[in-house]
Every structure is written in structure tokens, then in C-alpha cells.
Design an enzyme around this catalytic site. Structure first.
Site, PDB file in Angstrom:
ATOM      1  N   CYS A 140     102.065  55.841  61.631  1.00  0.00           N
ATOM      2  CA  CYS A 140     103.464  55.428  61.455  1.00  0.00           C
ATOM      3  C   CYS A 140     103.517  54.139  60.624  1.00  0.00           C
ATOM      4  CB  CYS A 140     104.119  55.289  62.822  1.00  0.00           C
ATOM      5  SG  CYS A 140     105.862  54.850  62.809  1.00  0.00           S
ATOM      6  N   ASP A 197     109.186  65.994  59.939  1.00  0.00           N
ATOM      7  CA  ASP A 197     109.374  64.549  60.111  1.00  0.00           C
ATOM      8  C   ASP A 197     110.704  64.154  59.484  1.00  0.00           C
ATOM      9  OD1 ASP A 197     109.276  61.738  59.968  1.00  0.00           O
ATOM     10  OD2 ASP A 197     107.103  61.733  59.750  1.00  0.00           O
ATOM     11  N   HIS A 232     107.425  63.712  63.328  1.00  0.00           N
ATOM     12  CA  HIS A 232     106.808  62.395  63.218  1.00  0.00           C
ATOM     13  C   HIS A 232     106.040  62.093  64.510  1.00  0.00           C
ATOM     14  CE1 HIS A 232     106.426  58.456  61.373  1.00  0.00           C
ATOM     15  NE2 HIS A 232     106.690  57.906  62.551  1.00  0.00           N
TER      16      HIS A 232
END
Length: 264
Positions: A140, A197, A232
Site C-alpha cells: 500500500c 482495487d 486493495h
């Protein structure tokens, strides 16, 4: 096990990797007038191991990131995760993501991060790690940093970026984004992304691929793996976003990549 409050309660899928056969723990690394907190792990009694810098999510170096270090140590690496915004505050004390972003994450200069990663890598060498065989991986927030560091460092041989942002606003603290630096990579990147995502649409991935194809040798050697049904944070086993199949496949690809590039 201490997880960041802002990350929510750990899910039933949370993995805890044994410390048996490992050495390491929480340490402080002198960086100028400051002391950089970090966590490290390596196989007990081993020297000359390749180094993997582990770059945190937005939640800091909490239990999940420490566990990633232990997983890498069991795979034969000297893994170290520096707390990259300790100067801005303690991420573990925040209860929600928007406040964490506003009060800490968005105030972290990229230049500070690059310098602290350099310091962590150098410190690993003082404990007998082989810093001529170094790589990094990040998740991330750390996935974005992985791209930046592979354009910054003359020392790392490769990076593995897990769902790191590729584009975004530019300002004094973050003057360039990964897309801006794609052509100038000094080390190749294996990029692991999710097809679902919401924060990183696939058109961004396609733009990044085109930029890499026109760049340096390291840029052209970089590659993407997109898991079509993964959201994600699909590697974050302590969160509802976890997708076990994609996470396991990505992990094995990462280890194979490190084996290829570092000769571990």
C-alpha cells in the site's frame, strides 16, 4: 500482538509466524540527531544473508509488518522494517484512517523516507548482513515507496511493490509519483496488484506499463501481475480485504524473484 487501532479488529484469518529459530526484535538506529525505530528478524546465528527492507502500510510497523519480517527471516533473509514516519507521530495511537492520513501520513516527506531506508540498510550491514545483495518490498503506502526507492538507490537489486499507488497529487513533500520516475528506475520492480482495487484503477497500471517499456533497462525488466478478482490490500491477512489464493501466489512469486535477483 499489537495491531494499529485504525486498521480495525484483526480478522480470523490473521497469521502469526513463530519466532522459533529467529533472532531480532525492536531496535533503534541512529540517524543524525534522531533514533529511527525499527523491527528486524533473521535466522538465528546466520551472517552474510541478503537484506530485504520491508516498507510499512499506512498503519506503521505494527504486528502484520513484523510478521512479514519473520516470514522473510524463515525464508533465509535479514528482514528489517523501519518506522518511516516516527518523526511525524505514532500511527498506532490513531483510531481512524482519515485522521491518521491528515495528521501523520500526508506530512511525511519522500526525501525523509529515502534517507531512513538508506540508514536501515546500512545498519543491517553492521550486523553482518550482505548489503550488496539487497531488495525491498512494501505494501500500500509502502508499495508506492518501493517504486520510489528503486529509482533512488544505487544499492538495491530489485523491489516488489504490493498495490502501491502509481499516480497522485504532487507537492513539496511528494514532488514526484511512481509514474514520473518509471523510466529512471535503477532496479527492476515486480508489481503485484488487484484487478478490483478501487483506489488504483487498471488504466493507471496500463499507463505505468507503457512508461516502463520506454525507460531504463531496469524499467523494461519490471513486470506486473494483476489478480483479476483481488481488491486493495489482498495480502493483509488481518483485514477483510485478504484473499488467500492471491496472497499465497504473490508471496511465492516474490520469493522466486528475490532468489533470482539476490541469489539467496
Amino acid at each position: 500482538m499489537a495491531f494499529s487501532k485504525a486498521a480495525g479488529s484483526p480478522a480470523d484469518t490473521t497469521v502469526h509466524t513463530s519466532e522459533q529459530g529467529l533472532q531480532g526484535g525492536d531496535i533503534g538506529i541512529p540517524v543524525g540527531d534522531a533514533v529511527l525505530p525499527a523491527y528486524y528478524a533473521l535466522p538465528e546465528g546466520r551472517r552474510g544473508l541478503p537484506v530485504v527492507l520491508v516498507v510499512q502500510e499506512i498503519f506503521g510497523v505494527h504486528e502484520h509488518i513484523k510478521d512479514v519480517c519473520r516470514r522473510l527471516a524463515h525464508a533465509g533473509y535479514f528482514a528489517i522494517a523501519p518506522e518511516l514516519y516516527f518523526r511525524q507521530g505514532d500511527a498506532s495511537t490513531y483510531d481512524d484512517i482519515p485522521t491518521l492520513f491528515g495528521e501523520i501520513v500526508n506530512k511525511v516527506p519522500d526525501a525523509q523516507v529515502m534517507g531512513d531506508l538508506d540508514a536501515a540498510l546500512a545498519w543491517a550491514g553492521t550486523l553482518g548482513a550482505d548489503t550488496s545483495r539487497a531488495a525491498l518490498t512494501g505494501f500500500c503506502w509502502g508499495g508506492r515507496v518501493t517504486w520510489l526507492y528503486c529509482a533512488h538507490s544505487e544499492q538495491v537489486r530489485c523491489g516488489v511493490a504490493w498495490y502501491g499507488r502509481l499516480e497522485g497529487d504532487r507537492n513539496e513533500l511528494r514532488p514526484r509519483q511512481p509514474l514520473d520516475l518509471a523510466g529512471a528506475l535503477k532496479a527492476p520492480v515486480l508489481a503485484l496488484y488487484g484487478g478490483r482495487d478501487d483506489g488504483i484503477p487498471l488504466d493507471q497500471v496500463e499507463r505505468m506499463k507503457r512508461a516502463l517499456a520506454q525507460g531504463s533497462a531496469a524499467a523494461r525488466a519490471s513486470s506486473f501481475v494483476v489478480y483479476p478478482d483481488a481488491p486493495h490490500a489482498f495480502y493483509a491477512d488481518y483485514r477483510p480485504s485478504y484473499r488467500a489464493d492471491a496472497a499465497a501466489d504473490g508471496w511465492q512469486r516474490m520469493l522466486a524473484y528475490f532468489q533470482e535477483k539476490l541469489g539467496a
